[in-house]
Design an enzyme around this catalytic site. Structure first.
Site, mmCIF file in Angstrom:
data_model
loop_
_atom_site.group_PDB
_atom_site.id
_atom_site.type_symbol
_atom_site.label_atom_id
_atom_site.label_comp_id
_atom_site.label_asym_id
_atom_site.label_seq_id
_atom_site.Cartn_x
_atom_site.Cartn_y
_atom_site.Cartn_z
ATOM 1 N N ASP A 7 0.847 -1.196 0.000
ATOM 2 C CA ASP A 7 0.000 0.000 0.000
ATOM 3 C C ASP A 7 0.882 1.244 0.000
ATOM 4 O O ASP A 7 2.057 1.182 0.355
ATOM 5 C CB ASP A 7 -0.927 0.013 1.229
ATOM 6 C CG ASP A 7 -1.877 1.203 1.180
ATOM 7 O OD1 ASP A 7 -2.581 1.357 0.164
ATOM 8 O OD2 ASP A 7 -1.880 2.013 2.121
ATOM 9 N N SER A 8 0.267 2.367 -0.343
ATOM 10 C CA SER A 8 0.997 3.635 -0.336
ATOM 11 C C SER A 8 1.336 4.069 1.099
ATOM 12 O O SER A 8 2.181 4.934 1.295
ATOM 13 C CB SER A 8 0.161 4.709 -1.019
ATOM 14 O OG SER A 8 -1.103 4.805 -0.385
ATOM 15 N N TYR A 39 -0.501 8.626 -2.693
ATOM 16 C CA TYR A 39 -0.371 8.378 -4.125
ATOM 17 C C TYR A 39 -1.547 9.011 -4.887
ATOM 18 O O TYR A 39 -1.456 9.279 -6.064
ATOM 19 C CB TYR A 39 -0.397 6.866 -4.412
ATOM 20 C CG TYR A 39 0.882 6.123 -4.124
ATOM 21 C CD1 TYR A 39 1.916 6.680 -3.368
ATOM 22 C CD2 TYR A 39 1.072 4.831 -4.625
ATOM 23 C CE1 TYR A 39 3.082 5.963 -3.125
ATOM 24 C CE2 TYR A 39 2.229 4.122 -4.396
ATOM 25 C CZ TYR A 39 3.228 4.687 -3.638
ATOM 26 O OH TYR A 39 4.385 3.973 -3.395
ATOM 27 N N GLY A 40 -2.635 9.198 -4.183
ATOM 28 C CA GLY A 40 -3.911 9.581 -4.821
ATOM 29 C C GLY A 40 -3.948 10.948 -5.457
ATOM 30 O O GLY A 40 -4.903 11.289 -6.157
ATOM 31 N N CYS A 70 -3.734 -0.926 -2.311
ATOM 32 C CA CYS A 70 -4.011 0.470 -2.642
ATOM 33 C C CYS A 70 -4.821 0.557 -3.937
ATOM 34 O O CYS A 70 -4.403 0.022 -4.974
ATOM 35 C CB CYS A 70 -2.673 1.190 -2.809
ATOM 36 S SG CYS A 70 -2.814 2.893 -3.308
ATOM 37 N N ASN A 71 -5.952 1.224 -3.874
ATOM 38 C CA ASN A 71 -6.797 1.370 -5.068
ATOM 39 C C ASN A 71 -6.096 2.186 -6.141
ATOM 40 O O ASN A 71 -6.178 1.876 -7.323
ATOM 41 C CB ASN A 71 -8.116 2.045 -4.705
ATOM 42 C CG ASN A 71 -9.097 1.084 -4.079
ATOM 43 O OD1 ASN A 71 -9.939 0.514 -4.746
ATOM 44 N ND2 ASN A 71 -8.982 0.871 -2.772
ATOM 45 N N THR A 72 -5.414 3.251 -5.713
ATOM 46 C CA THR A 72 -4.734 4.122 -6.681
ATOM 47 C C THR A 72 -3.652 3.337 -7.416
ATOM 48 O O THR A 72 -3.542 3.413 -8.644
ATOM 49 C CB THR A 72 -4.120 5.334 -5.940
ATOM 50 O OG1 THR A 72 -5.145 5.963 -5.169
ATOM 51 C CG2 THR A 72 -3.538 6.320 -6.907
ATOM 52 N N GLU A 150 -6.647 9.204 8.873
ATOM 53 C CA GLU A 150 -5.316 9.104 9.488
ATOM 54 C C GLU A 150 -5.237 9.893 10.793
ATOM 55 O O GLU A 150 -4.432 9.591 11.666
ATOM 56 C CB GLU A 150 -4.244 9.549 8.495
ATOM 57 C CG GLU A 150 -4.163 8.545 7.364
ATOM 58 C CD GLU A 150 -2.881 8.559 6.571
ATOM 59 O OE1 GLU A 150 -1.952 9.293 6.926
ATOM 60 O OE2 GLU A 150 -2.827 7.795 5.591
ATOM 61 N N CYS A 180 -11.133 3.178 -1.751
ATOM 62 C CA CYS A 180 -9.911 3.726 -1.173
ATOM 63 C C CYS A 180 -9.687 2.977 0.136
ATOM 64 O O CYS A 180 -10.639 2.723 0.885
ATOM 65 C CB CYS A 180 -10.086 5.217 -0.919
ATOM 66 S SG CYS A 180 -8.721 5.941 -0.005
ATOM 67 N N THR A 181 -8.432 2.645 0.387
ATOM 68 C CA THR A 181 -8.093 1.832 1.565
ATOM 69 C C THR A 181 -8.636 2.401 2.879
ATOM 70 O O THR A 181 -8.964 1.648 3.789
ATOM 71 C CB THR A 181 -6.558 1.753 1.691
ATOM 72 O OG1 THR A 181 -6.018 3.070 1.492
ATOM 73 C CG2 THR A 181 -5.975 0.797 0.677
ATOM 74 N N HIS A 182 -8.692 3.725 2.969
ATOM 75 C CA HIS A 182 -9.068 4.356 4.235
ATOM 76 C C HIS A 182 -10.572 4.331 4.520
ATOM 77 O O HIS A 182 -10.991 4.430 5.671
ATOM 78 C CB HIS A 182 -8.627 5.820 4.247
ATOM 79 C CG HIS A 182 -7.153 6.013 4.260
ATOM 80 N ND1 HIS A 182 -6.324 5.536 3.261
ATOM 81 C CD2 HIS A 182 -6.339 6.625 5.165
ATOM 82 C CE1 HIS A 182 -5.070 5.861 3.540
ATOM 83 N NE2 HIS A 182 -5.051 6.525 4.685
HETATM 84 N N1 DGL Z 1 -4.105 3.869 -0.477
HETATM 85 C C1 DGL Z 1 -4.713 4.902 -1.292
HETATM 86 C C2 DGL Z 1 -5.885 4.313 -2.089
HETATM 87 O O1 DGL Z 1 -6.460 3.291 -1.736
HETATM 88 C C3 DGL Z 1 -5.181 6.087 -0.454
HETATM 89 C C4 DGL Z 1 -4.057 6.929 0.105
HETATM 90 C C5 DGL Z 1 -3.196 7.554 -0.965
HETATM 91 O O2 DGL Z 1 -3.648 8.514 -1.636
HETATM 92 O O3 DGL Z 1 -2.089 7.089 -1.158
HETATM 93 O O4 DGL Z 1 -6.222 4.847 -3.118
#
Ligand code: DGL
Length: 248
Positions: A7-8, A39-40, A70-72, A150, A180-182
Site C-alpha cells: 500500500d501507499s 499516491y492519490g 491500494c486502489n490508486t 489518518e 480507497c483503503t481508508h
Molecule cells: N491507499 C490509497 C488508495 O487506496 C489512499 C491513500 C493515498 O492517496 O495514497 O487509493
C-alpha cells in the site's frame, strides 16, 4: 503460502485486516510506502515508478503472491507490475467490481464510487462496472477523507461537514464502493449518512472473496505471521496495525 501486501501507506491495513482474519496465508508481509504517501494526488508515471520500486523490495522475500491493497496503485500500476514478476499479482479493483455484481443483481441500480482523485480519473471502476452492464455509475473524488481517517476522525461534526461538502447533491445510492483503503474505517458513519438502502462494498472483503474463488488457497486453522515494513517510520505503522487489527 507467503503473501506480500502493498500500500501507499497505512491505509492498506484495512485490506490486511480482512486477509488476516480470513486465515488464508501462513505469512503476510506488509509494506507501506509511508515516506511518499499519498499516491492519490500523483500522476500515473510517478505512481507506476513507486510501485515498481516496491515490487523490487518484495522480490527480496520469497513471496507466492502479491496483493496491491491500494486502489490508486491498482488503478495505474497493475499491468506494469505483472510484466515484471513471476508470481501472481492481484489488485483490488477487479475484486471490487465482482463484489458489486454479487450484491446488486439489477443492473439499473445506482452505484456511487468514492475514491482518491487519481483512482476516479483513471476510470478503472467506471469502465469495469459498465462492462458488467451497470448503467448508472457515478464517481466522486473524496480525498479529504484520507487525512481525516489518518487523524482518527471516524465520527462527529467535522466528518459530517465533510460528508455535506461532498454529498450535498448526492442521493443515497444502492451501492457505495469504498474505493480507497481508508474508507472502510468510515463505514459506520457512511451507513448512518446514506441509510440502510445503501450497501457498502469494501475492498478487503472483496479481495478475500476473489481469492477464495480464483486461487487454490486453502483455509488454515490459524492466523498468519505478520511482518511490517515501511519506507518511513515503521513504528507508527505497527502501532496503527495493532489498533486496526486489534492485535495485542
Ligand atoms: N491507499 C490509497 C488508495 O487506496 C489512499 C491513500 C493515498 O492517496 O495514497 O487509493
Amino acid at each position: 503460502m507467503r503473501v506480500g501486501v502493498f500500500d501507499s501507506g497505512v491505509g492498506g491495513l484495512s485490506v490486511l485486516k480482512s486477509l488476516y482474519e480470513a486465515n488464508l496465508f501462513e505469512e503476510i508481509i506488509y509494506y507501506g510506502d509511508t515516506a511518499r504517501v499519498p499516491y492519490g494526488v500523483k500522476d500515473k508515471e510517478t505512481i507506476v515508478k513507486f510501485c515498481l520500486e516496491a515490487l523490487e523490495f518484495f522480490k527480496t522475500f520469497k513471496i507466492d503472491m502479491l496483493i496491491i491493497a491500494c486502489n490508486t496503485a491498482s488503478a495505474y500500476a497493475l499491468e506494469a507490475l505483472r510484466t515484471r514478476a513471476d508470481f501472481p499479482i492481484y489488485g483490488v479493483i477487479e475484486a471490487g467490481v465482482r463484489a458489486t455484481c454479487k450484491n446488486l443483481k439489477d443492473k439499473d441500480k445506482e452505484i456511487l464510487v468514492i475514491a482518491t482523485k487519481a483512482t476516479i480519473n483513471s476510470k478503472q471502476y467506471q469502465i469495469g462496472l459498465k462492462k458488467e452492464g451497470f448503467t448508472r455509475v457515478k464517481a466522486l473524488a473524496t480525498g479529504l477523507f484520507v487525512p481525516m481517517v489518518e487523524e482518527g476522525i471516524f465520527e462527529g461534526e467535522f466528518l459530517k461537514s465533510a460528508f455535506l461538502h461532498y454529498f450535498k447533491d448526492v442521493k443515497s445510492p444502492d451501492a457505495l464502493i469504498l474505493a480507497c483503503t481508508h474508507f472502510p474505517l468510515l463505514s459506520k458513519a457512511l451507513s448512518e449518512f446514506f441509510g440502510s438502502k445503501t450497501r457498502l462494498i469494501h475492498s478487503g472483503e472483496a479481495i478475500v472473496e476473489f481469492l477464495k474463488e480464483n486461487s487454490r488457497l486453502k483455509l488454515l486453522d490459524k492466523r498468519a505471521n505478520l511482518r511490517f515494513y515501511a519506507s518511513s517510520d515503521v513504528k507508527t505503522l505497527e502501532k496503527t496495525a495493532k489498533l486496526w487489527l486489534n492485535l495485542s
